[in-house]
Design a protein around this motif. Structure first.
Motif, PDB file in Angstrom:
ATOM      1  N   ARG A 305       0.833  -1.210   0.000  1.00  0.00           N
ATOM      2  CA  ARG A 305       0.000   0.000   0.000  1.00  0.00           C
ATOM      3  C   ARG A 305       0.867   1.260   0.000  1.00  0.00           C
ATOM      4  O   ARG A 305       0.756   2.149   0.837  1.00  0.00           O
ATOM      5  CB  ARG A 305      -0.971  -0.020   1.178  1.00  0.00           C
ATOM      6  N   SER A 306       1.773   1.316  -0.987  1.00  0.00           N
ATOM      7  CA  SER A 306       2.654   2.466  -1.210  1.00  0.00           C
ATOM      8  C   SER A 306       3.545   2.773  -0.009  1.00  0.00           C
ATOM      9  O   SER A 306       3.759   3.936   0.348  1.00  0.00           O
ATOM     10  CB  SER A 306       1.845   3.709  -1.615  1.00  0.00           C
ATOM     11  N   SER A 307       4.085   1.725   0.592  1.00  0.00           N
ATOM     12  CA  SER A 307       5.075   1.894   1.659  1.00  0.00           C
ATOM     13  C   SER A 307       6.439   2.088   1.013  1.00  0.00           C
ATOM     14  O   SER A 307       7.286   1.189   0.987  1.00  0.00           O
ATOM     15  CB  SER A 307       5.052   0.693   2.603  1.00  0.00           C
ATOM     16  N   ALA A 308       6.636   3.284   0.485  1.00  0.00           N
ATOM     17  CA  ALA A 308       7.823   3.608  -0.300  1.00  0.00           C
ATOM     18  C   ALA A 308       8.985   4.024   0.596  1.00  0.00           C
ATOM     19  O   ALA A 308       8.825   4.297   1.785  1.00  0.00           O
ATOM     20  CB  ALA A 308       7.499   4.731  -1.291  1.00  0.00           C
ATOM     21  N   ASP A 309      10.185   4.057  -0.017  1.00  0.00           N
ATOM     22  CA  ASP A 309      11.385   4.584   0.622  1.00  0.00           C
ATOM     23  C   ASP A 309      11.726   3.861   1.922  1.00  0.00           C
ATOM     24  O   ASP A 309      12.249   4.453   2.868  1.00  0.00           O
ATOM     25  CB  ASP A 309      11.245   6.088   0.873  1.00  0.00           C
ATOM     26  N   GLY A 310      11.433   2.571   1.953  1.00  0.00           N
ATOM     27  CA  GLY A 310      11.746   1.777   3.126  1.00  0.00           C
ATOM     28  C   GLY A 310      13.058   1.031   2.956  1.00  0.00           C
ATOM     29  O   GLY A 310      13.645   0.972   1.871  1.00  0.00           O
ATOM     30  N   VAL A 311      13.538   0.456   4.045  1.00  0.00           N
ATOM     31  CA  VAL A 311      14.775  -0.324   4.062  1.00  0.00           C
ATOM     32  C   VAL A 311      14.550  -1.565   4.913  1.00  0.00           C
ATOM     33  O   VAL A 311      13.970  -1.460   6.005  1.00  0.00           O
ATOM     34  CB  VAL A 311      15.958   0.478   4.652  1.00  0.00           C
ATOM     35  N   ILE A 312      15.006  -2.711   4.423  1.00  0.00           N
ATOM     36  CA  ILE A 312      15.187  -3.871   5.283  1.00  0.00           C
ATOM     37  C   ILE A 312      16.626  -4.314   5.116  1.00  0.00           C
ATOM     38  O   ILE A 312      17.074  -4.576   4.000  1.00  0.00           O
ATOM     39  CB  ILE A 312      14.185  -5.012   5.001  1.00  0.00           C
ATOM     40  N   ARG A 313      17.354  -4.388   6.227  1.00  0.00           N
ATOM     41  CA  ARG A 313      18.773  -4.664   6.141  1.00  0.00           C
ATOM     42  C   ARG A 313      19.214  -5.531   7.321  1.00  0.00           C
ATOM     43  O   ARG A 313      18.611  -5.532   8.385  1.00  0.00           O
ATOM     44  CB  ARG A 313      19.580  -3.371   6.112  1.00  0.00           C
ATOM     45  N   ASP A 314      20.303  -6.293   7.080  1.00  0.00           N
ATOM     46  CA  ASP A 314      20.978  -7.055   8.135  1.00  0.00           C
ATOM     47  C   ASP A 314      20.017  -7.955   8.903  1.00  0.00           C
ATOM     48  O   ASP A 314      20.178  -8.179  10.106  1.00  0.00           O
ATOM     49  CB  ASP A 314      21.684  -6.114   9.113  1.00  0.00           C
ATOM     50  N   SER A 315      19.007  -8.475   8.219  1.00  0.00           N
ATOM     51  CA  SER A 315      17.977  -9.264   8.868  1.00  0.00           C
ATOM     52  C   SER A 315      17.980 -10.692   8.337  1.00  0.00           C
ATOM     53  O   SER A 315      18.645 -10.999   7.339  1.00  0.00           O
ATOM     54  CB  SER A 315      16.607  -8.610   8.655  1.00  0.00           C
ATOM     55  N   ILE A 316      17.229 -11.555   9.004  1.00  0.00           N
ATOM     56  CA  ILE A 316      17.105 -12.948   8.606  1.00  0.00           C
ATOM     57  C   ILE A 316      15.626 -13.260   8.441  1.00  0.00           C
ATOM     58  O   ILE A 316      14.814 -12.964   9.321  1.00  0.00           O
ATOM     59  CB  ILE A 316      17.736 -13.893   9.641  1.00  0.00           C
ATOM     60  N   VAL A 317      15.276 -13.874   7.300  1.00  0.00           N
ATOM     61  CA  VAL A 317      13.913 -14.326   7.052  1.00  0.00           C
ATOM     62  C   VAL A 317      14.002 -15.780   6.588  1.00  0.00           C
ATOM     63  O   VAL A 317      14.669 -16.080   5.602  1.00  0.00           O
ATOM     64  CB  VAL A 317      13.204 -13.466   5.988  1.00  0.00           C
ATOM     65  N   GLU A 318      13.325 -16.678   7.274  1.00  0.00           N
ATOM     66  CA  GLU A 318      13.375 -18.091   6.918  1.00  0.00           C
ATOM     67  C   GLU A 318      12.092 -18.786   7.376  1.00  0.00           C
ATOM     68  O   GLU A 318      11.335 -18.251   8.178  1.00  0.00           O
ATOM     69  CB  GLU A 318      14.606 -18.768   7.526  1.00  0.00           C
ATOM     70  N   TYR A 319      11.838 -19.973   6.820  1.00  0.00           N
ATOM     71  CA  TYR A 319      10.682 -20.777   7.197  1.00  0.00           C
ATOM     72  C   TYR A 319       9.382 -19.984   7.050  1.00  0.00           C
ATOM     73  O   TYR A 319       8.677 -19.705   8.014  1.00  0.00           O
ATOM     74  CB  TYR A 319      10.835 -21.335   8.613  1.00  0.00           C
ATOM     75  N   THR A 320       9.072 -19.628   5.813  1.00  0.00           N
ATOM     76  CA  THR A 320       7.824 -18.931   5.497  1.00  0.00           C
ATOM     77  C   THR A 320       6.937 -19.839   4.654  1.00  0.00           C
ATOM     78  O   THR A 320       7.384 -20.838   4.101  1.00  0.00           O
ATOM     79  CB  THR A 320       8.108 -17.634   4.724  1.00  0.00           C
ATOM     80  N   GLY A 321       5.649 -19.464   4.542  1.00  0.00           N
ATOM     81  CA  GLY A 321       4.732 -20.252   3.717  1.00  0.00           C
ATOM     82  C   GLY A 321       4.425 -21.612   4.299  1.00  0.00           C
ATOM     83  O   GLY A 321       4.205 -22.571   3.557  1.00  0.00           O
ATOM     84  N   LEU A 322       4.347 -21.707   5.620  1.00  0.00           N
ATOM     85  CA  LEU A 322       4.122 -23.015   6.235  1.00  0.00           C
ATOM     86  C   LEU A 322       2.718 -23.542   5.990  1.00  0.00           C
ATOM     87  O   LEU A 322       2.502 -24.751   6.015  1.00  0.00           O
ATOM     88  CB  LEU A 322       4.388 -22.927   7.741  1.00  0.00           C
ATOM     89  N   VAL A 323       1.753 -22.654   5.752  1.00  0.00           N
ATOM     90  CA  VAL A 323       0.379 -23.073   5.474  1.00  0.00           C
ATOM     91  C   VAL A 323       0.024 -22.850   4.006  1.00  0.00           C
ATOM     92  O   VAL A 323      -0.601 -23.703   3.372  1.00  0.00           O
ATOM     93  CB  VAL A 323      -0.607 -22.330   6.395  1.00  0.00           C
ATOM     94  N   GLN A 324       0.426 -21.712   3.434  1.00  0.00           N
ATOM     95  CA  GLN A 324       0.187 -21.427   2.016  1.00  0.00           C
ATOM     96  C   GLN A 324       1.535 -21.254   1.323  1.00  0.00           C
ATOM     97  O   GLN A 324       2.025 -20.127   1.188  1.00  0.00           O
ATOM     98  CB  GLN A 324      -0.654 -20.161   1.859  1.00  0.00           C
ATOM     99  N   PRO A 325       2.146 -22.343   0.879  1.00  0.00           N
ATOM    100  CA  PRO A 325       3.500 -22.253   0.310  1.00  0.00           C
ATOM    101  C   PRO A 325       3.610 -21.277  -0.848  1.00  0.00           C
ATOM    102  O   PRO A 325       4.616 -20.572  -0.970  1.00  0.00           O
ATOM    103  CB  PRO A 325       3.788 -23.693  -0.130  1.00  0.00           C
ATOM    104  N   GLY A 326       2.582 -21.200  -1.702  1.00  0.00           N
ATOM    105  CA  GLY A 326       2.649 -20.310  -2.846  1.00  0.00           C
ATOM    106  C   GLY A 326       2.608 -18.846  -2.479  1.00  0.00           C
ATOM    107  O   GLY A 326       2.854 -17.981  -3.326  1.00  0.00           O
ATOM    108  N   TYR A 327       2.288 -18.543  -1.222  1.00  0.00           N
ATOM    109  CA  TYR A 327       2.235 -17.159  -0.751  1.00  0.00           C
ATOM    110  C   TYR A 327       3.242 -16.933   0.371  1.00  0.00           C
ATOM    111  O   TYR A 327       3.087 -16.018   1.175  1.00  0.00           O
ATOM    112  CB  TYR A 327       0.815 -16.829  -0.275  1.00  0.00           C
ATOM    113  N   GLY A 328       4.285 -17.744   0.387  1.00  0.00           N
ATOM    114  CA  GLY A 328       5.275 -17.663   1.451  1.00  0.00           C
ATOM    115  C   GLY A 328       6.527 -16.920   1.053  1.00  0.00           C
ATOM    116  O   GLY A 328       7.643 -17.403   1.294  1.00  0.00           O
TER     117      GLY A 328
END
Length: 497
Positions: A305-328
């Protein structure tokens, strides 16, 4: 409970202020590598900042290694760094390349980064012994020079740090609200004012955590805590509106939800076991730094929803889509055109533009794309990330690390690998969905200095779906990209030197 279910300055600010005029001057021709280095703030908080350092070769021969040295004033230190080997002697810091980013071809660049505790900026910068801005090496000031007894200390590992400081939060510069329970956190999120820091104590926080409180460009709001501060949402529950918005009696199931809440810093803590991890709606200029998101039913982090000019850095993302794999998806930028009726709040389009995804580890067991770049978004940067493709599902066409439907993205210095289990076709793909209003979706993107290991399964490291749909705004794949264990090769289009 279900069954499993840092002030951002995204417009870069050059730190070497006095050196800026030199950066625009034309260097004399040299038969060999000539390196320049620029230091650029990409996120700022009350008592520190994060910066990228870009080493560029303006010469006419490859450089096979680089060393950047600078001084920081007393009271400022480097708290963490990535994509370089760091040593320190007094207030003097030395950064040398790691094995995968030492070569800098003519006209190309390599990047590393650091977080600073303190607001002092680098001085006396050199790259391979010469001034970072050209000309002779600067002389160091006595106050910045190392004492004879000082000995180098090894760098922290270049993998993502869980927080910008060992405690999980830089010392706050404004009002501080310390919370230790879910009720305290919910109350703080509902009443926080600009300039305030909400500081999480270690522990597990179960509940629905959402905020509609905006910060400002000059007074950001910070939510910070150590990795052992864990936010879990056991929802969803109740009946929600036709388009997601915070509504009484409805729990979205999101681990942390910012709605109409720009200018936040989210640092250090963990979000887990929720329907979605961190969701930003109409929340621009948000910096996510050093967080850990895992075990989500759907996507890990969503700029929506136009969340512009953001940053995600130095982070860890893992084990997603446990229920809806196609949307993980690991990190999701924007919205599909079919969802613009809900999320298209900028002229009918979700313009989550100019988001930077920097130096994260994404995967393993991210069930959909590690980064999904949606149509109608522009000019983001995806740099220095590590993609682990184990566990990618192949559902809903999720069979690559990154699917780029946006326009004008720079994708560089990333490292991707794939190994079983999983379904994998290409490392990076583009697609060109038609939308209303119309854009040249999936066009004008640049791949540079990415390293891909396709595990003997993937066809191309970078597959460009169409050139005919990108008239005048073609995708570009540079020769600095490399691939190993590919069934077919580096790319299906002509490579740019």
């Amino acid at each position: 409970m279900r069954t499993l279910r840092a002030v951002a300055a995204t417009a870069a600010v050059t730190l070497l202020g006095a050196a800026v005029p030199y950066l625009t001057s034309t260097a004399a021709h040299a038969a060999g590598p000539v390196l320049r280095a620029t230091v650029t703030q990409v996120s700022v908080w009350a008592t520190g900042y994060g910066a990228d350092v870009t080493v560029t070769n303006i010469g006419d021969a490859p450089a096979t290694g680089w060393t950047v040295v600078f001084d920081l004033p007393t009271g400022t230190t480097v708290s963490s760094s990535w994509s370089a080997v760091r040593t320190q002697s007094g207030q003097r810091y030395t950064f040398t390349n790691v094995n995968w980013n030492g070569t800098v071809n003519p006209g190309a660049s390599q990047t590393f980064g650091f977080n600073a505790a303190g607001i002092g900026t680098p001085a006396n910068c050199t790259v391979n012994g010469a001034s970072c801005t050209g000309g002779p090496a600067p002389s160091t000031s006595p106050s910045a020079s190392a004492s004879p007894s000082a000995s180098p200390s090894p760098s922290t590992p270049p993998s993502p740090s869980p927080s910008p400081s060992p405690s999980g939060s830089p010392p706050p510069g404004g009002p501080v609200v310390d919370v230790a329970t879910a009720a305290q956190l919910s109350s703080a999120l509902g009443s926080v004012n600009p300039g305030t820091t909400i500081r999480l104590a270690p522990g597990t926080y179960r509940g629905s955590f959402a905020t509609t409180r905006p910060g400002t460009a000059g007074s950001r709001i910070t939510l910070t805590g150590p990795r052992t501060a864990i936010l879990i949402n056991d929802g969803p529950s109740g009946t929600g509106p036709s388009c997601p918005a915070p509504t009484a009696g409805w729990d979205s199931g999101y681990g942390l939800w910012l709605f109409d809440a720009p200018y936040w810093n989210l640092t250090g803590f963990t979000v887990a076991e929720s329907k979605k991890g961190i969701v930003l709606d109409n929340s621009h200029h948000v910096t996510i730094s050093g967080v850990y998101v895992h075990h989500t039913e759907d996507e890990g982090v969503h700029f929506r929803r136009s969340s512009a000019d953001g940053v995600i850095r130095d982070s860890i993302v893992e084990y997603t889509g446990l229920v809806q794999p196609g949307y993980g998806e690991g990190v999701y930028l924007g919205s599909a055109g079919s969802n613009w009726a809900c999320h298209g709040n900028s002229g009918g389009v979700d313009r989550s533009d100019r988001v930077q995804v920097l130096n994260n580890r994404i995967g393993p067991y991210v069930a959909a794309e590690h980064i999904d770049v949606k149509e109608g978004t522009f000019d983001g940067v995806i740099r220095g990330n590590t993609f682990d493709g184990r566990g990618i599902s192949g559902q809903n066409s999720a069979d690559s690390w990154i699917d780029v439907k946006g326009i004008g993205y720079l994708i560089e210095n990333n490292t991707g690998t794939f190994a079983a289990p999983g379904t994998f076709v290409n490392g990076y793909e583009t697609h060109n969905p038609a939308t209303t209003p119309s854009f040249l979706n999936g066009c004008g993107n640049i791949w540079r200095s990415n390293t891909s290991n396709l595990g003997g399964i993937g066809q191309y490291a970078i597959r460009i779906t169409s050139t005919s749909k990108c008239p005048g705004n073609l995708n570009v794949v540079y020769a600095s990209n490399t691939v190993t264990n590919a069934v077919t090769g580096l790319t299906n289009i002509a490579v740019t030197p």
